[in-house]
Design an enzyme around this catalytic site. Structure first.
Site, PDB file in Angstrom:
ATOM      1  N   GLU A 175      11.279  85.549  -1.855  1.00 40.20           N
ATOM      2  CA  GLU A 175      12.599  84.431  -1.872  1.00 40.20           C
ATOM      3  C   GLU A 175      12.658  83.451  -0.670  1.00 40.20           C
ATOM      4  O   GLU A 175      12.559  83.886   0.368  1.00 40.20           O
ATOM      5  CB  GLU A 175      13.553  85.022  -2.217  1.00 40.20           C
ATOM      6  CG  GLU A 175      14.821  84.087  -2.528  1.00 40.20           C
ATOM      7  CD  GLU A 175      16.237  84.667  -2.518  1.00 40.20           C
ATOM      8  OE1 GLU A 175      16.845  85.064  -3.506  1.00 40.20           O
ATOM      9  OE2 GLU A 175      16.886  85.418  -1.560  1.00 40.20           O
ATOM     10  N   TYR A 197      15.884  75.945  -3.636  1.00 39.26           N
ATOM     11  CA  TYR A 197      15.724  77.359  -3.660  1.00 39.26           C
ATOM     12  C   TYR A 197      14.261  77.669  -4.510  1.00 39.26           C
ATOM     13  O   TYR A 197      14.041  76.914  -5.425  1.00 39.26           O
ATOM     14  CB  TYR A 197      16.931  78.041  -4.730  1.00 39.26           C
ATOM     15  CG  TYR A 197      16.748  79.684  -5.041  1.00 39.26           C
ATOM     16  CD1 TYR A 197      17.194  80.523  -4.162  1.00 39.26           C
ATOM     17  CD2 TYR A 197      16.085  79.846  -6.055  1.00 39.26           C
ATOM     18  CE1 TYR A 197      16.962  81.857  -4.424  1.00 39.26           C
ATOM     19  CE2 TYR A 197      15.683  81.170  -6.407  1.00 39.26           C
ATOM     20  CZ  TYR A 197      16.091  82.155  -5.368  1.00 39.26           C
ATOM     21  OH  TYR A 197      15.994  83.583  -5.697  1.00 39.26           O
TER      22      TYR A 197
END
Ligand code: ADP
Ligand code: MG
Length: 389
Positions: free
Chosen positions: A197, A109
């Protein structure tokens, strides 16, 4: 303002951040040429909506043949996808994206946000990326790392080393990480993002780094200098009431409850929503008509509120600082007459010309519950929504 994954990935590609090659599908007929352009399968097909959680909701599928790809397109185009992030109504599926299936070894992530506490662009990274990142944040927050970038110094080599270490990268992936970080930082700052993101950032079985999903949120205040990004706006993904509100310079956010609020000033709106909650009710929306509210804007705001079928009571809380309460009362009366109001309406007016405004409401002959005290107004709205008034 949000972009779709395929649009965000195009921005990454332009900044030399590794993403799979992909094709957009808007109709069944687009499937065959897309597969031909991409070459051998398997491929991954993904519903394009302005929300995450698509994988868990069935909006992402690995397909091995053209028939499977067509079946996915046929099943989704024109439907709505409901994910954990969309609310019960879901979002319309007008576009699909297809790309080669990557052989994933690890899912990481990586995101950039503006950390309001430090006022700095900040990287958030975790070695536990993929579809359960929210759970990781809750149960093992130690696996989430944050690193800020000083705005004057910019991105430094140590940022890449620190984050690569936190992500457990080595070999080729570690080498590719620095340039990737630079590309992401460039996209974030040059394109005026408020959030970027990558989840998952995949390490492939061949040891390469590649961004498999991308979320880009534009800081809307910078829209005027990002025409290319504004041109990617997909209004169909936006809440129709929020879109309508924007046209009238009203600040409106749809919420889940049944008490509509109309307030002037964001702080007062927050306080009003808190008070409704405290009294046992739930707000149907956040609505700030602004400090300089006019009768026309109040009327527009009213129509907006009434277009939400969840609403069972309305609470108007106006503090007349810049605006005059008699003008607000005029707007309320104008709107109530125009829309044939059948819902209980509680109005709390305070400030400049409040008495005059209250008198206008009282003499209107309409069933308006006028209050001067905010707590009592909230109590009345909660009772009204429960059918007790
Ligand atoms: P969402 O975050 O909305 O669920 P993602 O794009 O992250 O959607 O996809 C969900 C999961 O599907 C990813 O975590 C990844 O495991 C898998 N996936 C997505 N794109 C690809 C791809 N090109 N190749 C292989 N797997 C993929
Ligand atoms: Mg994802």
């Amino acid at each position: 303002m949000n972009l779709h994954e395929y649009q965000a990935k195009a921005l990454l590609r332009d900044a030399a951040v590794a993403v799979p090659e992909g094709r957009v599908i808007r109709a069944i007929e687009d499937v065959a040429p897309a597969l031909e352009a991409l070459g051998d399968g398997p491929w991954v097909m993904k519903v394009q909506v302005h929300a995450g959680g698509r994988g868990k909701a069935g909006g992402v599928r690995r397909v091995k043949s053209i028939d499977e790809a067509r079946a996915f397109a046929d099943g989704w185009l024109g439907r709505r996808l409901v994910t954990i992030q969309t609310g019960a109504a879901g979002l319309p599926v007008d576009v699909l994206y297809i790309e080669p299936a990557t052989a994933i070894a690890r899912e990481l992530y990586l995101s950039l946000i503006i950390d309001r506490a430090t006022s700095k662009v900040t990287f958030i990274a975790s070695d536990a990326g993929g579809m359960d990142i929210e759970e990781v944040a809750e149960t093992t927050p130690g696996r989430i790392h944050a690193l800020s970038v000083h705005p004057a110094a910019g991105l430094m080599p140590y940022h890449a080393r620190k984050l690569a270490f936190a992500l457990g990268l080595s070999g080729d992936a570690a080498k590719a990480f620095g340039p990737m970080l630079k590309g992401l930082y460039e996209v974030f700052t040059r394109k005026d993002a408020s959030m970027l993101e990558i989840n998952p950032l995949a390490v492939t079985e061949a040891g390469e780094l590649i961004a498999l999903d991308c979320k880009f949120v534009l800081d809307s205040s910078a829209g005027y200098r990002q025409p290319a990004i504004m041109a990617m706006r997909d209004e169909a993904q936006e809440d129709p009431r929020e879109r309508e509100a924007g046209k009238h310079s009203l600040n409106y956010v749809t919420l889940d409850g049944d008490i509509a609020c109309m307030v002037n000033g964001a702080g007062l709106a927050m306080a009003t929503m808190d008070l409704i909650q405290l009294e046992g009710g739930t707000p149907a929306n956040f609505l700030d008509v602004g400090g300089g509210a006019t009768a026309e804007r109040v009327a527009e705001a009213f129509k907006l509120i009434l277009s939400d079928s969840k609403v069972r009571a309305i609470l108007i809380n106006i503090f007349g600082g810049i605006v005059r309460c008699d003008l607000i009362a005029e707007g309320i009366l104008q709107a109530v007459r125009e829309v044939d109001l059948r819902l209980p309406l509680v109005v709390r007016l305070e400030g400049t010309n409040a008495e005059q405004g209250r008198a206008m409401l009282a003499h209107s002959g309409l069933a308006i519950i006028a209050e001067t005290d905010l707590t009592r107004a909230a109590q009345a709205a909660v009772r009204a929504a429960q059918g007790d008034i």
